[in-house]
Design a protein around this motif. Structure first.
Motif, PDB file in Angstrom:
ATOM      1  N   LEU A  31      -9.719  -1.881   5.518  1.00 28.85           N
ATOM      2  CA  LEU A  31      -9.285  -2.193   4.493  1.00 28.85           C
ATOM      3  C   LEU A  31      -8.438  -3.852   5.291  1.00 28.85           C
ATOM      4  CD1 LEU A  31      -8.459  -0.189   1.237  1.00 28.85           C
ATOM      5  CD2 LEU A  31     -10.698  -1.659   1.981  1.00 28.85           C
ATOM      6  N   LEU A  32      -7.389  -3.865   5.695  1.00 34.57           N
ATOM      7  CA  LEU A  32      -6.770  -4.368   6.480  1.00 34.57           C
ATOM      8  C   LEU A  32      -7.983  -5.485   7.275  1.00 34.57           C
ATOM      9  CD1 LEU A  32      -3.355  -2.685   8.066  1.00 34.57           C
ATOM     10  CD2 LEU A  32      -3.508  -4.486   6.534  1.00 34.57           C
ATOM     11  N   ALA A  33      -8.630  -4.732   8.663  1.00 34.40           N
ATOM     12  CA  ALA A  33      -9.538  -5.480   9.033  1.00 34.40           C
ATOM     13  C   ALA A  33     -10.185  -6.578   7.929  1.00 34.40           C
ATOM     14  CB  ALA A  33     -10.127  -4.521   9.423  1.00 34.40           C
ATOM     15  N   SER A  64      -8.048  -9.047   6.811  1.00 33.39           N
ATOM     16  CA  SER A  64      -7.049 -10.360   7.944  1.00 33.39           C
ATOM     17  C   SER A  64      -8.565 -11.639   8.310  1.00 33.39           C
ATOM     18  CB  SER A  64      -7.673 -10.112   9.247  1.00 33.39           C
ATOM     19  OG  SER A  64      -9.188  -9.641   9.558  1.00 33.39           O
ATOM     20  N   GLU A  65     -10.143 -11.239   7.552  1.00 31.11           N
ATOM     21  CA  GLU A  65     -10.885 -12.652   7.258  1.00 31.11           C
ATOM     22  C   GLU A  65     -10.368 -13.214   6.587  1.00 31.11           C
ATOM     23  OE1 GLU A  65     -14.501 -10.754   7.246  1.00 31.11           O
ATOM     24  OE2 GLU A  65     -14.357  -9.229   8.918  1.00 31.11           O
ATOM     25  N   GLY A  66      -9.377 -12.937   5.151  1.00 29.07           N
ATOM     26  CA  GLY A  66      -9.365 -13.649   3.994  1.00 29.07           C
ATOM     27  C   GLY A  66      -9.103 -12.564   2.628  1.00 29.07           C
ATOM     28  N   PRO A  67      -8.338 -13.357   1.862  1.00 26.04           N
ATOM     29  CA  PRO A  67      -8.442 -12.724   0.544  1.00 26.04           C
ATOM     30  C   PRO A  67      -9.277 -12.525  -0.244  1.00 26.04           C
ATOM     31  CG  PRO A  67      -7.202 -14.790   0.233  1.00 26.04           C
ATOM     32  CD  PRO A  67      -7.926 -14.604   1.304  1.00 26.04           C
ATOM     33  N   GLY A  81       4.472  -2.943   2.599  1.00 26.28           N
ATOM     34  CA  GLY A  81       4.265  -4.392   3.471  1.00 26.28           C
ATOM     35  C   GLY A  81       3.375  -5.417   3.773  1.00 26.28           C
ATOM     36  N   LEU A  82       2.465  -4.382   3.911  1.00 26.57           N
ATOM     37  CA  LEU A  82       1.248  -4.890   5.306  1.00 26.57           C
ATOM     38  C   LEU A  82       0.558  -5.731   3.908  1.00 26.57           C
ATOM     39  CD1 LEU A  82       0.973  -1.443   6.811  1.00 26.57           C
ATOM     40  CD2 LEU A  82       2.390  -3.123   7.517  1.00 26.57           C
ATOM     41  N   VAL A  83       0.247  -5.492   2.999  1.00 26.33           N
ATOM     42  CA  VAL A  83      -0.162  -6.071   2.289  1.00 26.33           C
ATOM     43  C   VAL A  83       0.062  -6.961   1.423  1.00 26.33           C
ATOM     44  CG1 VAL A  83      -2.811  -5.423   3.010  1.00 26.33           C
ATOM     45  CG2 VAL A  83      -2.095  -4.780   0.439  1.00 26.33           C
ATOM     46  N   GLY A  87      -6.194  -9.901  -6.866  1.00 30.83           N
ATOM     47  CA  GLY A  87      -6.246  -9.393  -5.634  1.00 30.83           C
ATOM     48  C   GLY A  87      -6.022  -9.478  -4.518  1.00 30.83           C
ATOM     49  N   PHE A  88      -6.012  -9.268  -3.215  1.00 30.52           N
ATOM     50  CA  PHE A  88      -4.946  -9.198  -1.990  1.00 30.52           C
ATOM     51  C   PHE A  88      -5.541  -9.738  -0.989  1.00 30.52           C
ATOM     52  CE2 PHE A  88      -5.114  -4.773  -4.993  1.00 30.52           C
ATOM     53  CZ  PHE A  88      -4.688  -4.218  -4.638  1.00 30.52           C
ATOM     54  N   LYS A  89      -3.816 -10.042  -0.469  1.00 30.83           N
ATOM     55  CA  LYS A  89      -3.958 -10.668   1.106  1.00 30.83           C
ATOM     56  C   LYS A  89      -3.324  -9.992   1.906  1.00 30.83           C
ATOM     57  CE  LYS A  89      -1.170 -14.295   0.447  1.00 30.83           C
ATOM     58  NZ  LYS A  89      -0.775 -15.710  -0.209  1.00 30.83           N
ATOM     59  N   ILE A  90      -3.162 -10.342   3.173  1.00 32.56           N
ATOM     60  CA  ILE A  90      -2.616  -9.158   4.008  1.00 32.56           C
ATOM     61  C   ILE A  90      -1.623 -10.256   4.700  1.00 32.56           C
ATOM     62  CG2 ILE A  90      -4.296 -10.481   6.260  1.00 32.56           C
ATOM     63  CD1 ILE A  90      -4.253  -7.681   7.671  1.00 32.56           C
ATOM     64  N   THR A  91      -0.800  -9.805   4.519  1.00 32.31           N
ATOM     65  CA  THR A  91       0.409 -10.129   5.323  1.00 32.31           C
ATOM     66  C   THR A  91       0.762 -10.527   7.390  1.00 32.31           C
ATOM     67  OG1 THR A  91       1.868  -7.685   5.730  1.00 32.31           O
ATOM     68  CG2 THR A  91       2.022  -9.497   3.506  1.00 32.31           C
ATOM     69  N   ASP A  92       2.090 -10.754   7.849  1.00 31.51           N
ATOM     70  CA  ASP A  92       1.858 -10.936   9.203  1.00 31.51           C
ATOM     71  C   ASP A  92       2.377  -9.706   9.421  1.00 31.51           C
ATOM     72  OD1 ASP A  92       1.478 -13.939   9.161  1.00 31.51           O
ATOM     73  OD2 ASP A  92       3.309 -13.950   9.308  1.00 31.51           O
ATOM     74  N   GLU A  93       3.314  -8.726   8.851  1.00 32.87           N
ATOM     75  CA  GLU A  93       3.263  -7.461   9.359  1.00 32.87           C
ATOM     76  C   GLU A  93       1.639  -6.418   9.447  1.00 32.87           C
ATOM     77  OE1 GLU A  93       4.885  -8.566   6.690  1.00 32.87           O
ATOM     78  OE2 GLU A  93       7.392  -8.825   7.998  1.00 32.87           O
TER      79      GLU A  93
END
Lengths: 193, 238
Positions: A7-9, A12-15, A51-53, A66-72
């Motif tokens: 899911l993180l991957a 990482s391409e966008g929300p 805190g990863l998304v 909707g979800f988006k990835i954080t810097d962490e």
């Protein structure tokens, strides 16, 4: 593969929306690993807690959230990609155990046991190869997943071939050698659970 | 229709105590458009089976029929004619003639069978076209990669109206991508109606076949039953 990192991957391409994540996961893995909606949402909740998304704040937990990835999250993904999976301990392999048991049991034709498993595995490989023949060129992810499965099954068949040969040689030596008392060797095979 | 049939074929080499039973009562039939893989360890009789199916050797007992014709009743010349006209071979080490171009290699079996050179070359170019090798027609074998050489060998094996393709470890000397390309070509030939027999100890290669038979100590001991359909793999476990 963990669903968490898959899911993180994708994020990482966008929300993305939750439902979209599930559909894309299945499309990317060539539908080899189906995923249920519940798994997607539970995993997203945990990712958010860690805190990863980030979610877009809607109270509704439904498919439109909707979800988006954080810097962490990006750092976690990069670290995961490069961490080797633990292949150091042999898996508990049921097939190996069956063959080890068959060798010891009186009245069991171990070659016939080996052949039964070999036939089953080759049949499975035929089915995977048929899928590859028709679909792999159109979908890179699917082609990679099918190759992995074919190489895994192939390794098992090769082990059976080697075992078959080793058992045959051992039985010929048994027959040809004078029966001198053999030193007692430990025969216990330790297979980690 | 059955293109190749082995009926109770046995092959014994040597005499007396030095006798080796390479094949024992092997029966096998391969239909038009069908690809059969023969799997077994070294010394199980795979190559003997292939040379007997290819009429290069005679069985000690039993019958070989090609397109319904028993080979045992034929004289040397008739057998050679069958080989030139109906059979194609693919070997692990390609066996192309170094002094001939790709096009000449591929059209050679037709010329040997009496076809005028010009028509033979036309047929050869058609076979090369089908395998995506037209651009290599003027090259010599040593100018090609291993994968390309094997594709040329397959073109040569199916050129003209060949009915039966016999392959001995056809991808043995190739990496997995080229091996897969070779098996795709053999499948494509079978879809056009050629009957194929591939002998191998490699399960990945054998898995391209419609049916896999297992040879052990000269006997067929088992075979895969036709698959229920690949879709079954995509259904989640209950």
């Amino acid at each position: 593969m963990t669903i968490r990192h898959a899911l993180l991957a994708l994020l990482s391409e966008g929300p993305r929306y939750g439902l979209q994540l599930r559909q894309e996961f299945e499309a990317r893995t060539g539908e080899v690993w189906p995923l249920n909606v519940g798994q997607v949402y539970t995993t997203l909740q945990r990712l958010e807690r860690d805190g990863l998304v980030e979610s877009d704040g809607g109270d509704d937990d439904g498919p439109q959230k909707g979800f988006k990835i954080t810097d962490e999250g990006r750092a976690e993904l990069a670290a995961w990609l490069r961490t080797p999976p633990d292949l150091s301990s042999p898996p508990r392999d049921e097939l190996v155990i069956k063959v080890l048991v068959a060798v010891e049991l009186p009245g069991v034709d171990v070659h016939e046991v080996v052949q039964t498993h070999r036939r089953y595995l080759v049949q499975l490989m035929q089915e995977w190869t048929r899928l590859k023949e028709y679909a792999a060129d159109r979908d890179l992810g699917f082609g990679l997943a099918v190759d992995a499965e074919l190489f895994r099954l192939d390794a098992v068949v090769r082990w059976l071939d080697a075992a078959d040969g080793r058992i045959k040689r051992a039985s010929l030596e048994d027959r040809d050698l004078p029966r001198a008392p053999l030193p007692k060797t430990p025969r216990k095979v330790v297979l980690r659970p | 229709m059955t293109v190749l049939e082995l009926r109770g074929v046995s092959k014994v080499y040597g005499e007396g105590s030095a006798q080796v039973h390479a094949l024992r009562e092997v029966s096998l039939s391969v239909g038009e458009g069908q690809l059969v893989a023969v799997m077994g360890p070294s010394g199980s009789g795979k190559s003997t089976l292939l040379t007997i199916a290819g009429t290069l050797e005679e069985p000690t007992s039993g019958d070989v029929l090609i397109a319904g014709e028993p080979v045992s009743g034929m004289g040397r010349d008739d057998r050679a004619r069958i080989r030139r006209r109906c059979l194609g071979y693919v070997f692990q080490d390609f066996n192309l003639l170094a002094g001939l171009t790709v096009a000449e290699n591929v059209s050679l079996p037709l010329e040997l069978d009496g076809m005028p050179a010009r028509s033979a070359v036309q047929c050869g170019l058609r076979a090369l076209d089908e395998l995506g090798l037209r651009g290599r027609a003027g090259s010599f074998p040593d100018e090609l990669s291993g994968g390309e050489r094997q594709r040329v060998a397959i073109a040569r094996a199916v050129v003209g109206d060949r009915r039966l393709l016999l392959a001995d470890e056809p991808s043995g000397a190739l990496d997995s991508a080229n091996g897969e390309a070779v098996m795709r070509l053999i499948r494509a030939a079978c879809r056009r109606g050629v009957a194929g027999v591939v002998v191998t100890h490699d399960a990945q290669l054998a898995s391209w076949a419609d049916r896999v038979v297992f040879l052990r100590d000269g006997r067929i001991v088992d075979q895969t039953v036709p698959a229920s359909g690949p879709e079954s793999l995509l259904t989640p476990n209950p």
